[in-house]
Design a protein around this motif. Structure first.
Motif, short mmCIF file in Angstrom:
data_model
loop_
_atom_site.label_atom_id
_atom_site.label_comp_id
_atom_site.label_asym_id
_atom_site.label_seq_id
_atom_site.Cartn_x
_atom_site.Cartn_y
_atom_site.Cartn_z
N MET A 1 0.82 -1.21 0.00
CA MET A 1 0.00 0.00 0.00
C MET A 1 0.86 1.26 0.00
SD MET A 1 -3.33 -0.92 2.39
CE MET A 1 -2.52 -1.90 3.65
N VAL A 2 1.98 1.23 0.74
CA VAL A 2 2.89 2.38 0.74
C VAL A 2 3.47 2.61 -0.65
CG1 VAL A 2 5.16 3.18 1.56
CG2 VAL A 2 3.49 2.27 3.19
N LEU A 3 3.86 1.54 -1.32
CA LEU A 3 4.44 1.67 -2.66
C LEU A 3 3.41 2.15 -3.67
CD1 LEU A 3 6.66 -1.55 -2.80
CD2 LEU A 3 7.36 0.78 -2.23
N ARG A 4 2.19 1.63 -3.57
CA ARG A 4 1.14 2.06 -4.51
C ARG A 4 0.74 3.50 -4.27
NH1 ARG A 4 -0.49 -3.29 -3.60
NH2 ARG A 4 -1.92 -2.67 -1.94
N LYS A 5 0.70 3.89 -2.99
CA LYS A 5 0.38 5.27 -2.65
C LYS A 5 1.41 6.23 -3.25
CE LYS A 5 0.22 8.31 1.41
NZ LYS A 5 0.43 8.36 2.89
N ALA A 6 2.69 5.86 -3.13
CA ALA A 6 3.76 6.71 -3.67
C ALA A 6 3.69 6.77 -5.19
CB ALA A 6 5.12 6.18 -3.23
N LYS A 7 3.35 5.66 -5.82
CA LYS A 7 3.27 5.62 -7.28
C LYS A 7 2.10 6.45 -7.79
CE LYS A 7 3.26 2.39 -11.17
NZ LYS A 7 3.28 0.96 -11.57
N LYS A 8 0.99 6.42 -7.06
CA LYS A 8 -0.22 7.10 -7.50
C LYS A 8 -0.17 8.60 -7.21
CE LYS A 8 -5.27 7.01 -6.98
NZ LYS A 8 -6.41 6.33 -6.30
N ALA A 9 0.24 8.95 -6.00
CA ALA A 9 0.17 10.35 -5.56
C ALA A 9 1.52 11.06 -5.60
CB ALA A 9 -0.43 10.43 -4.16
N GLY A 10 2.58 10.32 -5.90
CA GLY A 10 3.90 10.93 -5.87
C GLY A 10 4.48 10.93 -4.47
N THR A 11 5.73 11.35 -4.36
CA THR A 11 6.43 11.30 -3.08
C THR A 11 6.70 12.68 -2.48
OG1 THR A 11 8.57 11.24 -4.24
CG2 THR A 11 7.56 9.12 -3.69
N GLN A 12 6.05 13.72 -3.07
CA GLN A 12 6.35 15.08 -2.61
C GLN A 12 6.02 15.28 -1.14
OE1 GLN A 12 4.54 14.17 -5.17
NE2 GLN A 12 4.93 15.39 -7.01
N ASN A 13 4.97 14.65 -0.65
CA ASN A 13 4.53 14.87 0.73
C ASN A 13 4.93 13.72 1.65
OD1 ASN A 13 3.21 17.36 0.12
ND2 ASN A 13 1.50 16.20 -0.75
N ILE A 14 5.88 12.94 1.23
CA ILE A 14 6.35 11.81 2.04
C ILE A 14 7.67 12.16 2.71
CG2 ILE A 14 7.29 9.47 1.92
CD1 ILE A 14 5.28 8.81 -0.18
N GLY A 15 7.73 11.87 4.00
CA GLY A 15 9.03 11.90 4.66
C GLY A 15 9.37 13.17 5.40
N TYR A 16 8.53 14.17 5.37
CA TYR A 16 8.91 15.42 6.04
C TYR A 16 8.97 15.28 7.54
CZ TYR A 16 8.46 17.56 1.50
OH TYR A 16 8.63 17.85 0.16
N GLY A 17 8.23 14.32 8.08
CA GLY A 17 8.29 14.12 9.53
C GLY A 17 9.63 13.64 9.99
N SER A 18 10.46 13.14 9.07
CA SER A 18 11.74 12.57 9.46
C SER A 18 12.78 13.61 9.85
CB SER A 18 12.30 11.73 8.30
OG SER A 18 11.51 10.58 8.11
N VAL A 19 12.49 14.89 9.66
CA VAL A 19 13.49 15.90 10.04
C VAL A 19 13.78 15.86 11.52
CG1 VAL A 19 12.95 17.46 8.13
CG2 VAL A 19 11.68 17.67 10.26
N ILE A 20 12.86 15.33 12.33
CA ILE A 20 13.08 15.27 13.77
C ILE A 20 14.19 14.27 14.13
CG2 ILE A 20 10.72 15.93 14.30
CD1 ILE A 20 10.14 12.98 14.94
N TRP A 21 14.57 13.41 13.17
CA TRP A 21 15.59 12.42 13.44
C TRP A 21 16.99 12.92 13.16
CZ3 TRP A 21 14.38 7.39 15.13
CH2 TRP A 21 13.02 7.06 15.13
N LEU A 22 17.12 14.05 12.53
CA LEU A 22 18.45 14.51 12.11
C LEU A 22 19.32 14.92 13.29
CD1 LEU A 22 17.44 16.61 8.98
CD2 LEU A 22 18.33 14.28 9.06
#
Length: 213
Positions: free
Chosen positions: A192-213
């Protein structure tokens, strides 16, 4: 049963337990799948075993006696041989199932495991930022599925390297220890994650990860 039940013990390389610089630690947690029993053993020089025994008695009193007695029959060599075959068949079937489903999702495993129930999954071929182990972890959390980001396994003394310079940055660890039904739910979530990225793109994926830097 050809091909199953084989194993290598470090004990076969010990000539003199009191002279060889080898310490073997084992227990019922993994091979016997009894972590709650808290039973383990150590093979090593007599002076080391004596020191460990004294420390264990001081710290926690040691393992309880009834479970120590109950563990003895489980160590019978004939029973151990049967257990090894059953265990290897069980986990090989689950490993092969997970590898097959990952392949169907377009994710192949570089080195299929041969002696553990973990898969070291390389995400480098996925589109950014899903090829980031932390991002992949966060996206799967949205589907109630957990994998372990590879950087958690990076040996990085004193944190000298930035996490994102880690050689483990593009990996996650999967476990195929759970029941097959749960594994399929997790693999469905990856799909589902892969299909979501393929359908909607990855522009809004991963921004929450800045807290890990």
């Amino acid at each position: 049963m050809s091909g199953y039940g084989k194993s290598v013990s470090a004990a076969q390389y010990v000539d003199d337990v009191n002279e060889d610089s080898t310490v073997i630690i084992d227990g019922l947690t993994k091979n016997w799948r009894l972590p709650g029993w808290r039973i383990c053993w150590v093979v090593g020089p007599k002076n080391l075993i004596s020191a460990l025994s004294q420390s264990g008695s001081f710290l926690d009193g040691g393992a309880n006696h009834p479970l120590q007695l109950a563990a003895i029959p489980l160590l019978d060599p004939a029973l151990v041989a049967l257990e090894k075959v059953a265990l290897q068949k069980h986990f090989k079937a689950k490993r092969d199932h997970v590898l097959s489903r990952l392949h169907a999702l377009g994710i192949d495993v570089d080195l299929p495991p041969t002696s553990t129930f973990y898969i070291w999954l390389n995400l480098e071929k996925l589109p950014e930022p899903l090829n980031n182990g932390l991002v992949f972890f966060e996206e799967l959390l949205k589907f109630k599925t957990i994998v372990i980001p590879g950087i958690f396994f990076d040996i990085n003394p004193a944190h000298r390297r930035n996490l994102f310079n880690s050689p483990c940055h593009h990996f996650v660890r999967l476990s195929f220890g759970p029941p097959i039904e749960d594994l399929d739910k997790g693999l469905d979530a990856i799909g589902m994650v892969l299909r979501k990225a393929k359908k909607a793109g990855t522009q809004n994926i991963g921004y929450g990860s800045v807290i890990w830097l």
